[in-house]
Write a protein that holds these residues in place. Structure first.
Motif, mmCIF file in Angstrom:
data_model
loop_
_atom_site.group_PDB
_atom_site.id
_atom_site.type_symbol
_atom_site.label_atom_id
_atom_site.label_comp_id
_atom_site.label_asym_id
_atom_site.label_seq_id
_atom_site.Cartn_x
_atom_site.Cartn_y
_atom_site.Cartn_z
ATOM 1 N N UNK A 1 1.030 -1.298 -0.129
ATOM 2 C CA UNK A 1 -0.276 0.029 -0.218
ATOM 3 C C UNK A 1 0.684 1.716 -0.070
ATOM 4 N N UNK A 2 0.905 1.987 -0.837
ATOM 5 C CA UNK A 2 1.607 3.136 -1.558
ATOM 6 C C UNK A 2 1.190 4.296 0.055
ATOM 7 N N UNK A 30 -0.497 10.391 3.569
ATOM 8 C CA UNK A 30 -1.983 9.702 2.861
ATOM 9 C C UNK A 30 -1.289 8.499 2.530
ATOM 10 N N UNK A 31 -2.194 7.196 3.159
ATOM 11 C CA UNK A 31 -1.967 5.886 2.649
ATOM 12 C C UNK A 31 -3.118 5.236 1.541
ATOM 13 N N UNK A 45 0.580 9.620 13.477
ATOM 14 C CA UNK A 45 -0.610 8.249 14.108
ATOM 15 C C UNK A 45 -1.208 6.940 12.428
ATOM 16 N N UNK A 46 0.246 7.705 12.045
ATOM 17 C CA UNK A 46 -0.013 6.277 10.667
ATOM 18 C C UNK A 46 0.029 5.020 11.523
ATOM 19 N N UNK A 52 5.950 1.080 7.322
ATOM 20 C CA UNK A 52 7.052 -0.316 5.823
ATOM 21 C C UNK A 52 6.434 -0.280 5.060
ATOM 22 N N UNK A 53 5.855 0.746 4.543
ATOM 23 C CA UNK A 53 5.345 0.190 2.597
ATOM 24 C C UNK A 53 5.356 1.100 2.067
ATOM 25 N N UNK A 54 5.367 1.268 1.076
ATOM 26 C CA UNK A 54 6.119 1.526 -0.318
ATOM 27 C C UNK A 54 5.920 3.338 0.311
#
Length: 406
Positions: A1-2, A30-31, A45-46, A52-54
């Motif tokens: 997930x970017x 923003x994901x 708060x991510x 650790x994603x893209x």
């Protein structure tokens, strides 16, 4: 997930709140997954599973929803630079129209152009709009004014939608003006629109909306009502060119019909504003046309104070608004109409999406909506719209895919 991180300021433009409520989030992230936003908020708060994603870097810049240009005449033949000089020398828009210029002039060039020629010209403009951060564009017909030429324009828009990546909202504007061959047979042209063209447009699925130009040089209130009611019966939402050059009751008609929007409104009445507010009709501001025609500006403050949502668009066309620069139109909404930069941004995102029936999918950066956004080389919205540059957009994303990067 970017995940897009290092966002200096993110303007979410959520539906709640008034015209100026853009819900700015500093130091944001923003994901998204596929073409849909999954999370947006403060970077601190991510959720752990997405850290650790893209990861992609916004460089500390401003991020806004993909801009929505909710009023354009994107496909047309020719240009009308000669009329620019004529207006500067004192002729009015109506003077030129009565002498066979204006829309009738563009009609002649549009009828002569092939579908492929119109497509190439419109595609070039659309690509430039994407570079400005515009991700959704409403595109009107209205320069063919006969059966084959109107369908030709709408087929151009269908091909642009298939080509992507911009989101296209096609609008049938056969009721733009009465073409010269029907000047003495207005009823026959209305019958052509109602009995032949609207059914043909609906049968081919070529338009989402039906528009009409209410003005001394175009159509009366009763004529526009007839066209728009026929469009609605065929499944096309109503939109109006209203009260641009004279106050002729266009806003009241938009309210009566429950139109998605009434556009222009430089001469809107207090009663029209009241009725639009009651019916939830979006007012679409077109300040580039105001500037080029030296008209008094739309009374945006009166509309906003009455509870009317005000959208901002370009009115891109070859005569009265020959520019597709939506950020410039937003700046003019501030300087000419006294809107704040935040109000102009919400007008070019969420409220513009409402004006084309897409507010459930675009216009805000919230989970569940399309991952359409623009990265702007500015610290905040005020600076972006105050410090006008040829282009401050450094990246445009449509449906989670980067379609332009500086």
């Amino acid at each position: 997930m970017p995940v897009l991180r290092n966002i200096g300021l993110l303007a979410a433009c959520r539906p709640e709140g008034g015209q100026g409520a853009i819900h700015a989030v500093p130091d944001a992230a923003l994901a998204w997954e596929g073409d849909t936003i999954r999370w947006v908020g403060p970077a601190a708060e991510l959720p752990a599973e997405w850290r650790s994603t893209d990861a992609q870097d916004a460089g500390g810049r401003l991020v806004v929803p993909g801009l929505v240009d909710c009023h354009t005449h994107l496909a047309f033949g020719g240009w009308r630079g000669d009329e620019f000089e004529r207006r500067l020398r004192g002729e009015t828009y109506l003077d030129i129209a009565r002498a066979g210029g204006g829309i009738a002039s563009t009609m002649r060039h549009t009828r002569a152009a092939t579908e492929d020629e119109l497509l190439a010209k419109a595609a070039g403009a659309l690509d430039e709009m994407l570079r400005l951060g515009v991700t959704t564009v409403e595109c009107k017909s209205g320069y063919g004014l006969d059966r084959e030429s109107e369908l030709k324009l709408l087929r151009v828009y269908r091909r642009l939608a298939e080509r992507g990546p911009a989101r296209i909202v096609p609008t049938f504007l056969g009721a733009h003006v009465v073409p010269p061959e029907y000047r003495d047979r207005r009823d026959a042209y209305l019958r052509l629109l109602v009995d032949e063209l609207i059914p043909a447009v609906a049968a081919e699925g070529l338009a989402v909306c039906c528009d009409a130009f209410v003005e001394d040089s175009a159509f009366t209130i009763d004529e526009a009502r007839t066209v728009l009611q026929a469009g609605r019966a065929a499944g096309l939402a109503a939109k109006l060119h209203a009260d641009q050059l004279t106050g002729c009751g266009g806003a009241e008609l938009a309210a009566e019909l429950g139109a998605w929007s009434a556009d222009h409104l430089e001469h809107v009445s207090d009663e029209g504003i009241r009725r639009m507010s009651e019916r939830g009709v979006v007012a679409v501001s077109l300040p580039l046309a105001t500037l080029y025609l030296a008209q008094p500006p739309m009374p945006a403050r009166r509309l906003i104070e009455a509870g009317v949502a005000v959208a901002v668009a370009t009115d891109f066309n070859p005569g009265s608004a020959p520019s597709y620069h939506l950020p410039l139109a937003m700046t003019l909404a501030c300087t000419l109409q006294r809107m704040t930069p935040a109000e102009a941004l919400k007008g070019a995102t969420l409220h513009a999406a409402r004006a084309v029936g897409l507010e459930a999918r675009v216009g805000s950066l919230v989970a569940g909506k399309a991952a359409d956004f623009a990265v702007i080389d500015a610290p905040d919205v005020n600076h972006w719209l105050y410090h006008h540059r040829p282009n401050a957009c450094v990246r445009t994303v449509v449906g989670g895919r980067t379609v332009w990067a500086a």
